[in-house]
Each structure stands twice: as C-alpha cells, then as structure tokens.
Scaffold this motif. Structure first.
Motif, PDB file in Angstrom:
ATOM      1  N   PRO A   1     -63.268 -13.040  39.776  1.00  0.00           N
ATOM      2  CA  PRO A   1     -64.494 -13.484  39.868  1.00  0.00           C
ATOM      3  C   PRO A   1     -64.428 -12.503  40.936  1.00  0.00           C
ATOM      4  N   LEU A   2     -66.170 -11.547  41.743  1.00  0.00           N
ATOM      5  CA  LEU A   2     -66.271 -11.015  42.187  1.00  0.00           C
ATOM      6  C   LEU A   2     -67.004 -11.909  43.072  1.00  0.00           C
ATOM      7  N   VAL A   3     -66.602 -12.431  44.935  1.00  0.00           N
ATOM      8  CA  VAL A   3     -67.334 -13.308  45.340  1.00  0.00           C
ATOM      9  C   VAL A   3     -67.604 -12.470  46.300  1.00  0.00           C
ATOM     10  N   ASN A   4     -68.960 -13.552  46.918  1.00  0.00           N
ATOM     11  CA  ASN A   4     -70.125 -13.066  48.060  1.00  0.00           C
ATOM     12  C   ASN A   4     -69.101 -13.686  49.246  1.00  0.00           C
ATOM     13  N   ALA A   5     -68.821 -13.454  50.206  1.00  0.00           N
ATOM     14  CA  ALA A   5     -67.777 -13.569  51.396  1.00  0.00           C
ATOM     15  C   ALA A   5     -68.757 -14.225  52.280  1.00  0.00           C
ATOM     16  N   GLU A   6     -70.256 -14.180  52.171  1.00  0.00           N
ATOM     17  CA  GLU A   6     -70.946 -15.318  53.456  1.00  0.00           C
ATOM     18  C   GLU A   6     -70.924 -17.002  52.661  1.00  0.00           C
ATOM     19  N   THR A   7     -71.190 -16.826  51.093  1.00  0.00           N
ATOM     20  CA  THR A   7     -71.932 -17.754  50.830  1.00  0.00           C
ATOM     21  C   THR A   7     -70.515 -18.612  49.702  1.00  0.00           C
ATOM     22  N   GLY A   8     -69.342 -17.724  49.562  1.00  0.00           N
ATOM     23  CA  GLY A   8     -68.182 -18.465  48.355  1.00  0.00           C
ATOM     24  C   GLY A   8     -69.223 -18.086  46.516  1.00  0.00           C
ATOM     25  N   GLU A   9     -70.857 -17.630  46.693  1.00  0.00           N
ATOM     26  CA  GLU A   9     -71.032 -17.244  45.106  1.00  0.00           C
ATOM     27  C   GLU A   9     -70.385 -16.406  44.303  1.00  0.00           C
ATOM     28  N   VAL A  10     -70.104 -16.642  43.438  1.00  0.00           N
ATOM     29  CA  VAL A  10     -69.822 -15.933  42.657  1.00  0.00           C
ATOM     30  C   VAL A  10     -70.904 -14.416  42.041  1.00  0.00           C
ATOM     31  N   LEU A  11     -70.422 -13.194  41.929  1.00  0.00           N
ATOM     32  CA  LEU A  11     -71.256 -12.262  42.262  1.00  0.00           C
ATOM     33  C   LEU A  11     -71.240 -11.647  41.020  1.00  0.00           C
ATOM     34  N   GLY A  12     -69.606 -11.519  40.037  1.00  0.00           N
ATOM     35  CA  GLY A  12     -69.607 -10.970  39.235  1.00  0.00           C
ATOM     36  C   GLY A  12     -68.309 -10.508  38.879  1.00  0.00           C
ATOM     37  N   ILE A  13     -67.929  -9.882  37.316  1.00  0.00           N
ATOM     38  CA  ILE A  13     -66.840  -9.624  37.295  1.00  0.00           C
ATOM     39  C   ILE A  13     -65.865  -8.551  37.560  1.00  0.00           C
ATOM     40  N   ASN A  14     -64.669  -8.808  37.949  1.00  0.00           N
ATOM     41  CA  ASN A  14     -64.078  -7.294  38.052  1.00  0.00           C
ATOM     42  C   ASN A  14     -63.167  -7.009  36.986  1.00  0.00           C
ATOM     43  N   SER A  15     -63.735  -5.109  37.084  1.00  0.00           N
ATOM     44  CA  SER A  15     -63.259  -4.485  35.366  1.00  0.00           C
ATOM     45  C   SER A  15     -62.592  -3.642  34.840  1.00  0.00           C
ATOM     46  N   ALA A  16     -63.419  -2.999  36.237  1.00  0.00           N
ATOM     47  CA  ALA A  16     -62.374  -1.278  36.263  1.00  0.00           C
ATOM     48  C   ALA A  16     -62.126  -0.745  37.616  1.00  0.00           C
ATOM     49  N   ALA A  17     -61.938   0.681  37.288  1.00  0.00           N
ATOM     50  CA  ALA A  17     -61.537   1.404  38.849  1.00  0.00           C
ATOM     51  C   ALA A  17     -60.694   2.305  38.755  1.00  0.00           C
ATOM     52  N   VAL A  18     -60.964   3.167  39.640  1.00  0.00           N
ATOM     53  CA  VAL A  18     -60.576   4.329  39.520  1.00  0.00           C
ATOM     54  C   VAL A  18     -59.089   4.738  40.088  1.00  0.00           C
ATOM     55  N   SER A  19     -58.614   5.229  38.858  1.00  0.00           N
ATOM     56  CA  SER A  19     -56.904   4.780  39.376  1.00  0.00           C
ATOM     57  C   SER A  19     -55.895   6.199  40.367  1.00  0.00           C
ATOM     58  N   GLU A  20     -57.144   7.565  40.411  1.00  0.00           N
ATOM     59  CA  GLU A  20     -56.764   8.393  41.473  1.00  0.00           C
ATOM     60  C   GLU A  20     -57.787   8.084  42.599  1.00  0.00           C
TER      61      GLU A  20
END
Length: 378
Positions: free
Chosen positions: A207-226
């Motif tokens: 989960p991607l979580v709001n650091a102020e409220t604790g609510e889930v905002l999204g699903i972490n799925s991809a990243a730039v590898s370089e």
C-alpha cells in the motif's frame, strides 16, 4: 493522446515483484518533459464514515506505521514474492496481478509471521490488480480507504511492503508527480501517482499510505531502475470498484495464462519440456530480469560465477532472438540446443551476433535447472 514515460531514453521501469514472473523491464524513449495532467480522484462509494472514525484523532507517524503494518502481508506465489494489504472485512487482500499471475493458491505471511493459504478470486488481464482471499484474516480490521482523495504534489506518503524479501519495511517520501501513464506488457497503467519513497522488487502490491491520516491511497507497482528514486503507484480509487466486484462475485475461472507455472507446465505442475526452461531463461534476459535468469542456473554453474558478474555480462546485450530449440534425451537429463542472435552494444556501434548454444538441463533438489552451457559464434 500518446502514452509515454517522462524519463530519459536509457532509464528502465520495473514492476516490482521478486522472483520468477514477478519482474519486467521496459525501455522508453523520452516523449515529454516531466509533467502531465493532474489526477482527479474518483469517488466510487461512500465509505467515509470508517475513514473518519479512524482519523478522528490525530495519530503520530509512529502510530500510523504500527497500525498500517498489521494490515500488510507478504505474498509468495511460485517463485515470486510481493506484498498485499487488507482492504475489506472479508479477509480480502489487494495486490498486483503480476505478483500472483500463474497461481490460484498463494502463501500469505502476516506481520507476526503467521502463514495462511490465500485464493486468487480476481485478477486483471490488462490492469495490474488482483484480489486474494484469506478467510482467517476476517478478524483484522481493514485499511481505511481514501476514496475521495485528491492528490497534490508534496503530499507526504509511506510505502509499505517486502522489498527484496525484507518484510515489514517502511519507506517515506512525497507524491512527486501526477498523471503518469505508460504500458508494461501486458498491463496498461494510467494516471499513476509518482512517488519519491524508495521501492524495489518485492514492494509490488504493497500500500501507498497517507502519512498524515493512515488511509491507503494506492498500490505500489513500478519504479525506475536507474537514476533517482522514482516509483509509481496505482490510485486506489481507480481499481476499487473492480476489486469490490471480485469480492462480491469471485471469478469462476482465472483468465487464460493464469494458473500454471511461469515457463509452461502440465496439469500436474511439472515442466512440460526441458526446452521450456531454456526459453524462459532467454525470456528473463530479454525482460532484464537477471535475478530470475540467474536463479534458473544449477548450483555448480552459480558457484563459478557471482550474480553480479552474471548480470554485468548482459548489460550491453539487447534483444536476443531464438531459433528452434532441439531436445536430445540423456541418462541424467537432456541436452537442449538453440541458435540465437544477440543484439550487442559495442564502442563501434550495435552489432547482431549469432551463436550456437547447448545446455545440459536436469533436476537438482527436485527442481529443473540449467546445469551447464556452452556456445560458439556463428
């Protein structure tokens, strides 16, 4: 409107599973500068009461992390490893499709290291989202979901999951961009959150979580590898309706291609042909998934070359095209031969070099491995 990733032509994107079938790489030519239309989060249902109850009293960052970790799990699927999180009171977990593709049953491990069997009850064919049901998790309260959330650049976030298998990991950052869209075959990603919190293999589905409220905002799925730490998260609002439909009415049958092994199996789960593992080896190399390719090698081969040296040997290799694979049965396994053409990047330019390769394939500790290999230039 054309889709593009707003990164340099040399950067790679990875979807963040760990192990076989869980990692893919793409290369994109830069089409636009960093930018994009702001994301307008869609409110799909009224679950605000639950969220309000959870966030009524201001919690500290530490309390939010502790509450979140209870709802996050590690998911093991075949050779793959990723993350997931509890999103309803039926014991249903949200994760990425690429974490569980090829499996109907998965192993789920909680914060306190309890293990359960989970059943994939819904999975996207072109949307990278899936739902896994674990009845034993009904006892846990689910994440509060930020359905009406309107993202802004600079919002503080937490990314939770099991990067590189390191369970219960939390990283911090901000939403650093909005409206990012691209394709990583077979999935289409639209209007993603771009985040600065470091994520990597194994974070997928977390989960991607709001650091102020604790609510889930999204699903972490991809990243730039370089390059700089840039990750991407699917907004929860864009997939919540589909997830709820699967939870209400589980799929009677998973889509074709979901439910077998990553490189071709018979119905009893055994590898159909020794040629399949060689083909999967090259498929992994072409995807830039050197971890999986290396894992297919036998222990003797691995003892003669470290993963770092193995990976370095392919960094200047582009696409590898395979000819027909031939199979010769042997007493202790099989000999698989294939002619390949490799795109090789050299100082003088790109060349296409042909090789004739032969591999000894056999079982080691109950698993089919590529035990030895040799080749010659054509």
């Amino acid at each position: 409107m054309s889709k593009g990733i707003w990164i340099s032509a040399l950067a790679s994107l990875i979807i963040l599973g760990l192990g076989g079938g869980g990692t893919y790489f793409i290369h994109r030519t830069a089409e636009n500068e960093l930018g994009g239309a702001p994301l307008l989060a869609v409110q799909t249902a009224a679950n605000a009461a639950t969220a309000a109850a959870v966030t009524k009293e201001k919690k500290t960052r530490k309390e939010i992390i502790e509450d979140s970790q209870i709802r996050v799990v590690t998911i093991e699927s075949g050779d793959g490893l990723g993350s997931g999180f509890l999103y309803n009171d039926q014991g249903d977990l949200l994760t990425n499709a690429h974490v569980v593709t090829g499996s109907q049953q998965v192993t789920v491990r909680t914060l306190n290291h309890e293990e359960y069997k989970g059943t994939v009850i819904g999975i996207g064919a072109d949307t990278d989202v899936a739902v896994v049901r674990v009845p034993e998790l009904k006892k846990l309260a689910p994440f509060p979901v930020a359905e009406g959330y309107k993202a802004e650049v600079g919002d503080e976030i937490l990314a939770l999951g099991s990067p590189l298998g390191l369970e219960n990991t939390v990283t911090t950052g901000i939403i650093s961009g909005l409206g990012r869209s691209f394709d990583i075959d077979p999935y289409t990603y639209s209007n993603l959150y771009q985040i600065s919190a470091p994520i990597t293999h194994g974070n997928s589905g977390g989960p991607l979580v709001n650091a102020e409220t604790g609510e889930v905002l999204g699903i972490n799925s991809a990243a730039v590898s370089e390059g700089p730490g840039i990750g991407f998260s699917i907004p929860i609002s864009s997939i919540l309706q589909q997830a709820r439909e699967w939870s209400k009415t589980p799929m009677a049958e998973l889509p074709a291609g979901d439910g077998g092994d990553e490189y071709g199996t018979d119905s009893d789960g055994t590898v159909a042909d020794e040629r399949d593992i060689v083909a999967f080896f090259y498929q992994s190399l072409n995807n830039g998934d050197y971890v999986t390719a290396y894992s297919l090698l036998g222990s003797e081969w691995q003892s003669g070359i470290s993963y770092e040296d193995f990976r370095a040997g392919y960094l200047n290799t582009g696409d590898i095209t395979l000819g027909s694979l031939t199979l010769e049965e042997q007493d202790d396994g099989a000999l698989v031969s294939v002619d390949i053409t490799a795109e090789e990047r050299r100082k003088s330019g790109t060349v296409y070099q042909g090789y004739r390769m032969s591999y000894s394939v056999g079982y080691e500790n109950g698993e089919l491995k590529i035990l030895h290999g040799k080749g010659e230039k054509l």
